[in-house]
Structures are given as structure tokens and as C-alpha cells.
Scaffold this active site. Structure first.
Site, PDB file in Angstrom:
ATOM      1  N   LEU A 149       0.829  -1.208   0.000  1.00 57.62           N
ATOM      2  CA  LEU A 149       0.000   0.000   0.000  1.00 57.62           C
ATOM      3  C   LEU A 149       0.859   1.251   0.000  1.00 57.62           C
ATOM      4  O   LEU A 149       0.606   2.196  -0.726  1.00 57.62           O
ATOM      5  CB  LEU A 149      -0.910   0.024   1.230  1.00 57.62           C
ATOM      6  CG  LEU A 149      -2.037  -1.007   1.285  1.00 57.62           C
ATOM      7  CD1 LEU A 149      -2.746  -0.937   2.618  1.00 57.62           C
ATOM      8  CD2 LEU A 149      -3.023  -0.774   0.155  1.00 57.62           C
ATOM      9  N   SER A 150       1.871   1.265   0.843  1.00 57.04           N
ATOM     10  CA  SER A 150       2.739   2.435   0.892  1.00 57.04           C
ATOM     11  C   SER A 150       4.015   2.066   1.622  1.00 57.04           C
ATOM     12  O   SER A 150       4.109   1.020   2.257  1.00 57.04           O
ATOM     13  CB  SER A 150       2.045   3.594   1.602  1.00 57.04           C
ATOM     14  OG  SER A 150       1.841   3.271   2.955  1.00 57.04           O
ATOM     15  N   GLY A 202       7.057   3.850   4.110  1.00 58.32           N
ATOM     16  CA  GLY A 202       7.515   5.021   4.844  1.00 58.32           C
ATOM     17  C   GLY A 202       8.979   4.897   5.199  1.00 58.32           C
ATOM     18  O   GLY A 202       9.670   4.008   4.699  1.00 58.32           O
ATOM     19  N   THR A 203       9.438   5.790   6.036  1.00 60.06           N
ATOM     20  CA  THR A 203      10.847   5.780   6.406  1.00 60.06           C
ATOM     21  C   THR A 203      11.213   4.502   7.150  1.00 60.06           C
ATOM     22  O   THR A 203      12.264   3.922   6.946  1.00 60.06           O
ATOM     23  CB  THR A 203      11.154   6.981   7.309  1.00 60.06           C
ATOM     24  OG1 THR A 203      10.580   8.139   6.718  1.00 60.06           O
ATOM     25  CG2 THR A 203      12.639   7.173   7.461  1.00 60.06           C
ATOM     26  N   PHE A 204      10.334   4.070   8.017  1.00 61.18           N
ATOM     27  CA  PHE A 204      10.675   2.963   8.906  1.00 61.18           C
ATOM     28  C   PHE A 204       9.955   1.662   8.582  1.00 61.18           C
ATOM     29  O   PHE A 204      10.277   0.638   9.138  1.00 61.18           O
ATOM     30  CB  PHE A 204      10.349   3.346  10.351  1.00 61.18           C
ATOM     31  CG  PHE A 204      11.120   4.527  10.850  1.00 61.18           C
ATOM     32  CD1 PHE A 204      12.490   4.436  11.056  1.00 61.18           C
ATOM     33  CD2 PHE A 204      10.488   5.725  11.098  1.00 61.18           C
ATOM     34  CE1 PHE A 204      13.209   5.528  11.508  1.00 61.18           C
ATOM     35  CE2 PHE A 204      11.202   6.822  11.559  1.00 61.18           C
ATOM     36  CZ  PHE A 204      12.567   6.725  11.763  1.00 61.18           C
ATOM     37  N   SER A 205       8.946   1.730   7.730  1.00 58.58           N
ATOM     38  CA  SER A 205       8.203   0.493   7.486  1.00 58.58           C
ATOM     39  C   SER A 205       7.502   0.523   6.141  1.00 58.58           C
ATOM     40  O   SER A 205       7.347   1.576   5.524  1.00 58.58           O
ATOM     41  CB  SER A 205       7.168   0.279   8.588  1.00 58.58           C
ATOM     42  OG  SER A 205       6.188   1.285   8.530  1.00 58.58           O
ATOM     43  N   ASP A 218       8.438  10.106  13.308  1.00 61.22           N
ATOM     44  CA  ASP A 218       8.261  10.318  11.866  1.00 61.22           C
ATOM     45  C   ASP A 218       6.898  10.933  11.561  1.00 61.22           C
ATOM     46  O   ASP A 218       6.062  10.337  10.903  1.00 61.22           O
ATOM     47  CB  ASP A 218       8.432   8.974  11.130  1.00 61.22           C
ATOM     48  CG  ASP A 218       8.591   9.157   9.630  1.00 61.22           C
ATOM     49  OD1 ASP A 218       8.750  10.303   9.183  1.00 61.22           O
ATOM     50  OD2 ASP A 218       8.555   8.142   8.905  1.00 61.22           O
TER      51      ASP A 218
END
Ligand SMILES: *[C@@H]1O[C@H](CO)[C@@H](O)[C@H](O)[C@H]1NC(C)=O
Ligand SMILES: *[C@@H]1O[C@H](CO)[C@@H](O)[C@H](O)[C@H]1NC(C)=O
Ligand SMILES: *[C@@H]1O[C@H](CO)[C@@H](O)[C@H](O)[C@H]1NC(C)=O
Ligand SMILES: *[C@@H]1O[C@H](CO)[C@@H](O)[C@H](O)[C@H]1NC(C)=O
Ligand SMILES: *[C@@H]1O[C@H](CO)[C@@H](O)[C@H](O)[C@H]1NC(C)=O
Ligand SMILES: *[C@@H]1O[C@H](CO)[C@@H](O)[C@H](O)[C@H]1NC(C)=O
Ligand SMILES: *[C@@H]1O[C@H](CO)[C@@H](O)[C@H](O)[C@H]1NC(C)=O
Ligand SMILES: *[C@@H]1O[C@H](CO)[C@@H](O)[C@H](O)[C@H]1NC(C)=O
Length: 907
Positions: A629-630, A632-635, A752
Site C-alpha cells: 500500500l505504501s 515510509g521511512t521505517f516500514s 516520523d
């Protein structure tokens, strides 16, 4: 033919027709079934046996589809099968996610009357075949990503009444052939890259009522006879390069309701004939080169609500006839050459909310009658030549929020009823000739927040101790007066104070030792002969030039570090992501061969979901790129459909391996604690799975995606523009969630904060995600490579460059960036801002580019209504405070919530 045989004929004929009908309706059924299968979109309710009962499907009596209204259902895919619907007259596919070129087969749909493909992701040029749609009268292609020229072939659609091509990337001019579109009532070409002059023949379109072409690059003059042959109601041409005068003809029919010509280079004066348009409510001609005076006939425009003509060279008087416009809400004539005084008749305007005449040459008294404008919220008379006194009674205006009277020649005392201004946010009285003492009643302005500026007057006597009651005030300037005595200790009550200036007075004693005073530069206290103590190096009038230059050079260094490390952080993020992608590719390849990974442990925190969640499904979902789905910086987040049918989001933590294996039990404890956090704007984990050395967190799946997706839909133009109230309510929700995290039992600093980590539920209620990260990764421990990353690029507070620590104030900064995104619809980092600029710098530097706050805001929202614009400007102030370079100057999250609530209640 005899009678009998003709009856016979009829029977045969009707049988034949019935058979044909039957066949056709069967084929519509098949067509509709194919259509349903080809359009991916879970929101279309097309489950009934009878296709005529599907949502948005309207059949005629022969069970042929006549209208399809499939707006806003998240549809994508191939709708070419539609061509088989022979009776279709109405096709509305707006607000979906269709992409690619607009299919040219539409040209074969000869009975289609209405085609709405607006707010999708269509790109490429408009196919000229559309011109073959003979029956069309409504064509809406707005808010797509269409490019190239407007095809002249559209002029073949003789009956076209409504054409909307707004908000695309079209270029070239308005095709000459369009003069044949004689039925056109509404022509909307705004927000494109169109050039050339607005053709003269537009004034020959006798049905034209609405013409908008704002935000293009049209040049030349407004056609001289525009409006002469038709009942023009709306003319909006703002933000072009138009020259020449405002033609009289546009007022000729007297039907004009909206006239917006802001930001062009128009000259001449506002024609007297404007008085014919009694229904004109919105008249905005600011930022042009207009001259002459405002005609007294403006008083005949009885519906006038919104009059904005700031930044021109308008001269003459502020005509008292404005007082006849009883609905007038905004009167802005700032930065012109007006002379004379403010007519006291304006006091009879019950609905006036903003009176802005700053930057003129107005003189005389401020009429006492203004206090009768009970709805006035902003009174800006600054930078004029008013030479009377400040009348008593202004503070009887219950809603007054801004009283800006600075830079005039006002004399006399500050009236003692000033304390009645309970709603006032900003009081500017600087640079006048005010004398006497500061009345103690000033402490009654309990909401004063933005600034209290009394500088450069002739005030004397002591600072009233009651000033200490102004606990929301951020900036206090009493410099360059003749104030004396000690600075009272009671000022300790001014807990929000950031900016103080007591310089060049006759103060004595010791500079108070509490925070805002001690954090101020010495220059804030200089020029007081008998004032001593930090931050003054010595008592009295010592020059501080050495001090200041030191400040400056260290600022330069800090700036260098900030810029440099911004790039560094970006590089690190990139490296982490790249490494991660490589690792994942390898995992994928391995997954194809290997048996499914073994699950170490897992848990579901929500009792009612224990049966519905299957750990293996969660793990498998993360192995397929198509579920992503997307990221991010950490996951990275994946969608998983459980065998139970329930849909969840699985978050796979990046590079967390060592933390997981070393601190598994600690992590599980933290997760369990987080699952108990209860706030409607904070996303809680519903469970977790650990397999091999990978940790997966389970969350409810939120169908409306992230705030980032909402604000910046991929594909250039946005499919669905969230309106301002919705945006404000989302921002407020995020602020409330963050305030909760900062102020809960064990405060949580989020690592974040970014619009990509704000998730939206079905009601567009925002939930802050990635909260776990802050508990699972502890950057201060230096266990992983993530230590160097303080969130997402563009959201990282400048101080992080040298502190390497994420703080609550840093979160406030990141929130400020989100608020700016919401206000401007721009990304935190865009190439368009120029080198070394991000959104924050771009906004903070607006005034040095001579841009007004209005130019920063997303004009699609701020021009909708006066109330929206007002709220947006107020929210912009909050965002500016949040993104202050100095962490200590940023408000606390709780305060931000309060301020946004006030924005929400205001206007
Ligand atoms: C879909 O339509 C059917 C009947 O037309 C109705 O019973 C059902 O509630 C609808 N479902 C949704 C999700 O709207
Ligand atoms: C859509 O489907 C039609 C026939 O089913 C096909 O000819 C056409 O190429 C498809 N269009 C796209 C964009 O896939
Ligand atoms: C066209 O589409 C836009 C975007 O969906 C919509 O706002 C507008 O009302 C539609 N109709 C007309 C006549 O412009
Ligand atoms: C507009 O119409 C008038 C009269 O019908 C005609 O003389 C004129 O040429 C037309 N103007 C343009 C630009 O087509
Ligand atoms: C304005 O109204 C007055 C009467 O109310 C009328 O005499 C005058 O002609 C009007 N002016 C215009 C330009 O309509
Ligand atoms: C003022 O506004 C109200 C509400 O919009 C409207 O009903 C009324 O007709 C307007 N008054 C005039 C004089 O136009
Ligand atoms: C002021 O504004 C409010 C709402 O904005 C409105 O209801 C009221 O009629 C206006 N006028 C006065 C005199 O309060
Ligand atoms: C204020 O200024 C006006 C115009 O310059 C002047 O005529 C008037 O006398 C002045 N009033 C006072 C009180 O100075």
C-alpha cells in the site's frame, strides 16, 4: 389495405419491435456485466440480479440503460464496453481513478448528451473525435492531467452548452473555430497553461453566462463588447497578464454576480455602470494598475458582499455610498492612494467583518460610529495619516480580533475601555503620537495572542502589572517610549511570551530573571540608562554592536550545518531505502522457492478479532509486491485479506532485525502497552507477528489512504479536492492526537510525523500511524542504522542537524509542515521552490518575494468564500509559529490544538 390487414400489420410490427427490444435489453445486461467486471472498484453496488437496480444505473421502460451515474466510486479500468449501450444519454464517471488517454470511441456515442469525466487521472491530448458527439450539451473534463491544445473539432458540437476544461495542463490558445459554439452558456478554461488573447468573438456568444479563464497566461485586453449580447453572470479572469481597462459592457446587462480580475495589469478606473448590477456580490479587482476613484454608484450594488481592490492606484475618497451595501462583509482598499477620511456612514454596515484600508493617505478621526459595526473582526487602518484620537467604544465590538492602527499620527491616550476587547488577538498601535500611561485595563484583553505593539509613541509611566495577565501573548513591544520604573515581576504570568522589546525607554532596576526575558538578546533592553542584569552585559546604554555581529556569524554557521545535514539525512534515507529494496528483492526470489517462513510468535490484542486474524495470511501478504500500500521511512505497509474476509493493514518494520532478536520481550511489552493507548486520532496496533527476524504489526485497514495521498494525488491534478473544512478538521485531529501523545502518562515523541503517516478512516477522521516506531526503535541507543534518520525529508526540524535528537518541539515543527501542506496543497519539498528551499522556507520567505499570505494559500480553497479564506489565514499563522526556526519559540502541541480550535470557531 383494408382495416383488418392494417391491424394485422400492427401486430406483426409490434412483435418485431418487442423481439428487437428484448435482444437489445439482453445485450445491455451482458454489457453491464462486462462493465462491472472490468471496472475495479469495491464501492460500486452492482450485486442485484437485475442490472437496472444497480447503484447509479437508470434504465428506460425498455430496460435499456439511459443514464450511468458512477461518480466517486474509486473506479479504474477499461470502460470501452460502454459503446454497446445504444440508449445511453448520460454518462457521469467523475471523481474516479480512470487513467490513460480519453478513449476516442466516445465519438461514436451519438445520443450521449452529457459526458462528465472530471476529476480522474486522464492524460494526453483531448481526442478530436469527441467533436463527433452530435447530441452533447454538457462536457466536463476538468481536473485531469490533459495536455496539448484544445481541439478545434469540439466546435462541431453545435448544441454544446457547458464546457469545463478547468485544471488541466492544456496549452495554446482558445481555438478560433469556437465562435461557432453559439449555444455556449458556460465556458470554463481556468488553471491551464493557455496563452494568447481572449478572442473578440467571445462577446458574440449570446447565451454566455459563465466565463472563467483564471490562472492562465492570457494577454491582451478583455474583449470590449463582452457581456453586451448576453446575460453575463460570472466573469473570473484572475491571475493572467491582461492589460487595458475593465470594459463597461460587462455590466451592461445588469446580471453580473461575480467579477474577479485580481492579479492582472488592468488600468483605467472602475466604470460607473457597475451600479447597474444590483446582484453583484463578489467584486475583486485587487493587484492591478487601476486608477481613478471608486464611483459613488457602488452604492447601487445592493448585494455587494465582498469588495476587494487593494494594491492599485485608486485615488479619491472612500465613498460614503458603500454604506448602502448592507450585506458588505469585506471592504479592502489597502495600498492605494485614497485621501480624505473614513465616512462615519460605514458604521451602519451590520455585516462588515473586515475593513482594510492600510497604506493610503487617509486622515482625520477614526469615526466613533465604527463601533456600531457589530460583526467587525478586523480593523486595519495602519500606515495612513489618521490624526485624531482612538475613540472610546471600539472595544464594544464583540468580535474584534485585529485592531491595527500603527503608523499613523494618532494622539491622545489609549482609551481605558481597551480592556473590553476580549476577543482581540493582535493590537498594533506602534509609531503614533500616543501619550499618557498604559492603562491597567489592558490586562483585560485575555485573548491577546499574536502581538501587543505600543512602540514609538510618547507613552510614559510604569508598565502596568496587569500586563502579566496576558498569558497567551507571544510578542510584546513597548520600545521607544518614555516608560519608566521597574519591569514588574508580575510579567512572569506571561507564559507564552517569546519576543520582548523594552529598549529605548527609561526603565530601571533589574531585567526579570524568568525565561522569555533571559532568552532575549541584549538589544531588547538596550537604551534604558538604569536597567541592569542579564542579558545586558552591563547596566545602561552600552553599545551592543559586538554582541550582534557574534549572533549573526553563529547563525551563518548553523545555517550551513542545517543545509548540509539536510542533504546528508536525505542521502542516508535513500541508502537505507535502496538497501532495503535490494534485500526485499532477494527475499522475494527466495520466497518463490522456499517453504513459507516459520512464525516465531504472535498475538492479537483485540479479543473480538482473535478468530478473524490468521498469522500465515499476514506473512504471505507481505511477500507479494502487489499487496503493497505504501512505504515510509521505517516500514512498508501491505494489505492483507484474511480468510475471514476482514481486511487489515500489515506493517513490516524495516531494518529492525537486531532489535527484534535482542529485545523481543521488551518489544512485545511495549506493543501491549501501545494497544491500550486510547485516543481517536492515534492508531493502535491490533496485533503482531514475528517470523524469522522480521516483525509485522497488524492494524485496521483504513480505506481512505493517507493524508499525503489525499492532498497530493499522484498524476498531477487531484482527483478529489478535500475542501477546507475537511482539511481543517483533519489538521485539528492530527494536532489532538499529537498533543495526546506528548501529554499522556509516559509522553511519546513521534519519530516520523509526516502526512504519509497520517491515515484516514471512512469518515476522514485522521489517525497518527507509526507510533510504535517511537517505542520499538530508540535512536539514542544507537542500535541500528536508523539512528541518523529523524523522519521524512522535508519534515525534519532544522535543529536536528546539530542536536541529532527528536524532541516534542521537533514534532511541532513536523506538524507545522503538515499544516502548511494542508493550506498550500504543496509537497514539503518541491523543485519549484528553487535551490535549497523547502516548503517551510518558501512560506517564511514569501514577504521577501513580495507575496501576500493569500498567494501562498491554495487559491482553489481560499477563493471559495470569505470565511474559508479568513480561517486559512488564521491557520497559516499557527503553521508559521509551529515551523519557527528556534525550537523554544514553537508553541506546545496543546497550545496548537487550542489555536486551531479558535480558528475553527472563528469566521
Ligand atoms: C446494495 O444494494 C442492495 C439492494 O439494492 C442493498 O440491499 C444493499 O444494502 C446495498 N449495499 C450497499 C453496501 O450499499
Ligand atoms: C479496452 O478494451 C478494448 C476491447 O475490450 C480494447 O480494444 C482496448 O484496447 C482496451 N483499452 C485499453 C486502454 O486497455
Ligand atoms: C465539472 O466537474 C467539476 C469537478 O468534478 C465540478 O466541480 C463541476 O461542478 C462540474 N460541472 C461543471 C458545470 O463545471
Ligand atoms: C460578432 O457579430 C457581429 C454582428 O453579428 C459581426 O459583425 C462581428 O464580425 C462578429 N465578431 C466577431 C469577432 O466574430
Ligand atoms: C443609482 O440609484 C439611483 C437611485 O437609487 C439612481 O438615480 C441612479 O441612476 C443609479 N445609478 C446607476 C448607475 O444605476
Ligand atoms: C443579503 O444577503 C441575504 C442572504 O444572502 C440575501 O437574502 C439578501 O437578499 C441580501 N440583501 C441584498 C440587499 O441583496
Ligand atoms: C453578524 O454575523 C452573523 C453571522 O455571521 C449574522 O447572523 C448576523 O446577522 C450578523 N449581523 C449582526 C448585526 O450581528
Ligand atoms: C488632521 O489632518 C487634517 C488633514 O491633513 C487637518 O486638516 C486637520 O487639521 C488635522 N487635525 C488635527 C487634529 O491635527
Amino acid at each position: 389495405m383494408d382495416h383488418r390487414s392494417s391491424i394485422c400489420w400492427c401486430m406483426v410490427l409490434s412483435l418485431v419491435f418487442a423481439a428487437v427490444d428484448n435482444a437489445v435489453s439482453q445485450s445491455d445486461q451482458r454489457t453491464m456485466e462486462i462493465l462491472r467486471d472490468q471496472l475495479q472498484g469495491s464501492k460500486w453496488n452492482a450485486t442485484d440480479q437485475d442490472f437496472c437496480k444497480w447503484y447509479g444505473v437508470y434504465c428506460n421502460s425498455n430496460r435499456m440503460v439511459e443514464r450511468l451515474e458512477l461518480s466517486h466510486l474509486g473506479l479504474t479500468g477499461n470502460f470501452s464496453v460502454l459503446i454497446a449501450l445504444k440508449a445511453l444519454t448520460w454518462l457521469d464517471l467523475s471523481l474516479n481513478s480512470f487513467s490513460g488517454r480519453i478513449p476516442s470511441f466516445l465519438g461514436q456515442m451519438q445520443v450521449l448528451q452529457c459526458l462528465d469525466l472530471s476529476a480522474n487521472h486522464f492524460s494526453g491530448t483531448i481526442p478530436s473525435e469527441i467533436g463527433n458527439m452530435r447530441s452533447l450539451f454538457y462536457l466536463n473534463l476538468s481536473s485531469n492531467a490533459l495536455t496539448g491544445r484544445i481541439p478545434p473539432e469540439l466546435s462541431s458540437i453545435k448544441g454544446l452548452k457547458i464546457l469545463n476544461l478547468n485544471t488541466n495542463g492544456l496549452n495554446g490558445g482558445i481555438p478560433e473555430e469556437f465562435h461557432r459554439l453559439e449555444s455556449l452558456q458556460e465556458l470554463q478554461l481556468s488553471v491551464n497553461h493557455l496563452t494568447g488573447p481572449i478572442p473578440q468573438w467571445i462577446s458574440n456568444l449570446t447565451s454566455l453566462e459563465i466565463f472563467t479563464a483564471y490562472e492562465n497566461s492570457f494577454n491582451g485586453a478583455i474583449p470590449q463588447n463582452l457581456g453586451l449580447n448576453s446575460n453575463l453572470e460570472v466573469l473570473n479572469l484572475h491571475s493572467n497578464k491582461l492589460v487595458g481597462s475593465i470594459p463597461e459592457s460587462i455590466f451592461a446587462s445588469g446580471q453580473l454576480q461575480v467579477l474577479i480580475l485580481t492579479m492582472n495589469s488592468l488600468d483605467g478606473s472602475l466604470p460607473r455602470s457597475v451600479g447597474k448590477c444590483r446582484g453583484l456580490s463578489n467584486l475583486r479587482i485587487g493587484s492591478n494598475k487601476l486608477t481613478g476613484s471608486i464611483p459613488p454608484e457602488i452604492g447601487n450594488v445592493s448585494s455587494l458582499t465582498y469588495f476587494e481592490a487593494n494594491e492599485n492606484s485608486i485615488s479619491g475618497n472612500l465613498v460614503p455610498e458603500f454604506a448602502h451595501c448592507s450585506n458588505l462583509t469585506l471592504l479592502s482598499l489597502a495600498s492605494n492612494g485614497l485621501t480624505g477620511s473614513i465616512p462615519s456612514e460605514l458604521g451602519s454596515l451590520p455585516n462588515l467583518q473586515e475593513l482594510i484600508v492600510s497604506g493610503n493617505s487617509l486622515s482625520g478621526d477614526i469615526p466613533k460610529a465604527l463601533s456600531k459595526c457589530k460583526n467587525l473582526s478586523k480593523l486595519d487602518l495602519s500606515c495612513n495619516r489618521f490624526n485624531g484620537t482612538i475613540p472610546e467604544g471600539l472595544c464594544n465590538i464583540p468580535h474584534l480580533q485585529y485592531m491595527l492602527l500603527n503608523e499613523n499620527s494618532l494622539r491622545g491616550e489609549i482609551p481605558s475601555d481597551i480592556g473590553n476587547c476580549k476577543r482581540l488577538l493582535e493590537l498594533q498601535l506602534g509609531s503614533n503620537y500616543l501619550s499618557g500611561r498604559i492603562p491597567g485595563e489592558i490586562g483585560g484583553m485575555s485573548n491577546l495572542q499574536i502581538a501587543l505593539n505600543l512602540s514609538f509613541n510618547h507613552l510614559e509611566g510604569p508598565i502596568p502589572t496587569a500586563l502579566g495577565r496576558l498569558d497567551k501573548l507571544v510578542s510584546l513591544d513597548v520600545s521607544d517610549n518614555k516608560l519608566s520604573g521597574a519591569i514588574p515581576v508580575n510579567l512572569k504570568g506571561m507564559e507564552s511570551l517569546i519576543d520582548v522589546n523594552f529598549s529605548n525607554n527609561l526603565f530601571s532596576g533589574i531585567v526579570p530573571t524568568f525565561r522569555p526575558f533571559q532568552n532575549s538578546p541584549g538589544s531588547s533592553f538596550k537604551g534604558n540608562r538604569d536597567l541592569c542584569g542579564e542579558p545586558l552585559n552591563t547596566c545602561g546604554n552600552i553599545s551592543l554592536t559586538g554582541h550582534q555581529t557574534r549572533h549573526k556569524s553563529s547563525f551563518g554557521k548553523v545555517l550551513g550545518v542545517v543545509l548540509g545535514s539536510g542533504i546528508l539525512v536525505f542521502l542516508m534515507v535513500t541508502i537505507v531505502v535502496v538497501l532495503y529494496v535490494i534485500k526485499e528483492k532477494q527475499q522475494l526470489a527466495a520466497a518463490a522457492l522456499d517453504p513459507p517462513p516459520t512464525i516465531v510468535t504472535g498475538n492479537v490484542f483485540v479479543e473480538s478479532l482473535k478468530q478473524a486474524i490468521n498469522f500465515e495470511s499476514a506473512v504471505e501478504a507481505t511477500l507479494k509486491e502487489s499487496n503493497k500500500l505504501s512505504s515510509g521511512t521505517f516500514s512498508t505497509i501491505y494489505k492483507v485479506i484474511m480468510p475471514s474476509g476482514l481486511v487489515f493493514a500489515v506493517r513490516k518494520l524495516k531494518s529492525i532485525d537486531r532489535t527484534v532478536s535482542l529485545h523481543q520481550n521488551k518489544m512485545i511489552r511495549e506493543l501491549e502497552k501501545l494497544a491500550k493507548l486510547s485516543h481517536e486520532n492515534v492508531m493502535r496496533p491490533v496485533g503482531f507477528v514475528i517470523y524469522d527476524d522480521v516483525a509485522l504489526l497488524l492494524h485496521y485497514h483504513l480505506p481512505n489512504g493517507t493524508l499525503a495521498q489525499l492532498l497530493h494525488r499522484e498524476g498531477g491534478t487531484s482527483e478529489f479536492e478535500p475542501d477546507w473544512p475537511r482539511r481543517l478538521s483533519i489538521a485539528l485531529g492530527v494536532a489532538e492526537g499529537l498533543a495526546f501523545l506528548h501529554h499522556c502518562h509516559t509522553p511519546i515523541i513521534h519519530l516520523d510525523i509526516a502526512s504519509a503517516n497520517i491515515f484516514l478512516d471512512a469518515n476522514f477522521n485522521p489517525l497518527i500511524g507509526e507510533v510504535e516506531i517511537s517505542k520499538l526503535l530508540d535512536p539514542s541507543k544507537g542500535t541500528t542504522s536508523i539512528t541518523a534518520v529523524a523522519g521524512s525529508f522535508g519534515y525534519i526540524p532544522p535543529e536536528y542537524a546539530y542536536t541529532m535528537q527528536v524532541t516534542a518541539a521537533g514534532n511541532v515543527y513536523s506538524f507545522g509542515v503538515i499544516l502548511l501542506e494542508t493550506l498550500t496543497s504543496r509537497l514539503p519539498v518541491e523543485e519549484a521552490f528553487g535551490e535549497g528551499m523547502d516548503l517551510v522556507k518558501w512560506v517564511h520567505n514569501a514577504s521577501s518575494r513580495k507575496e501576500t499570505p493569500e498567494q501562498i494559500l491554495d487559491a482553489k480553497l481560499s477563493t471559495v468564500s470569505f470565511a474559508w479564506r479568513q480561517q486559512m489565514l488564521a491557520a497559516l499563522k499557527v503553521a508559521l509559529l509551529c515551523t519557527d526556526n528556534t525550537p523554544a519559540k514553537r508553541p506546545k502541541m496543546k497550545k496548537v490544538v487550542e489555536m486551531l480550535q479558535e480558528v475553527n470557531q472563528g469566521a
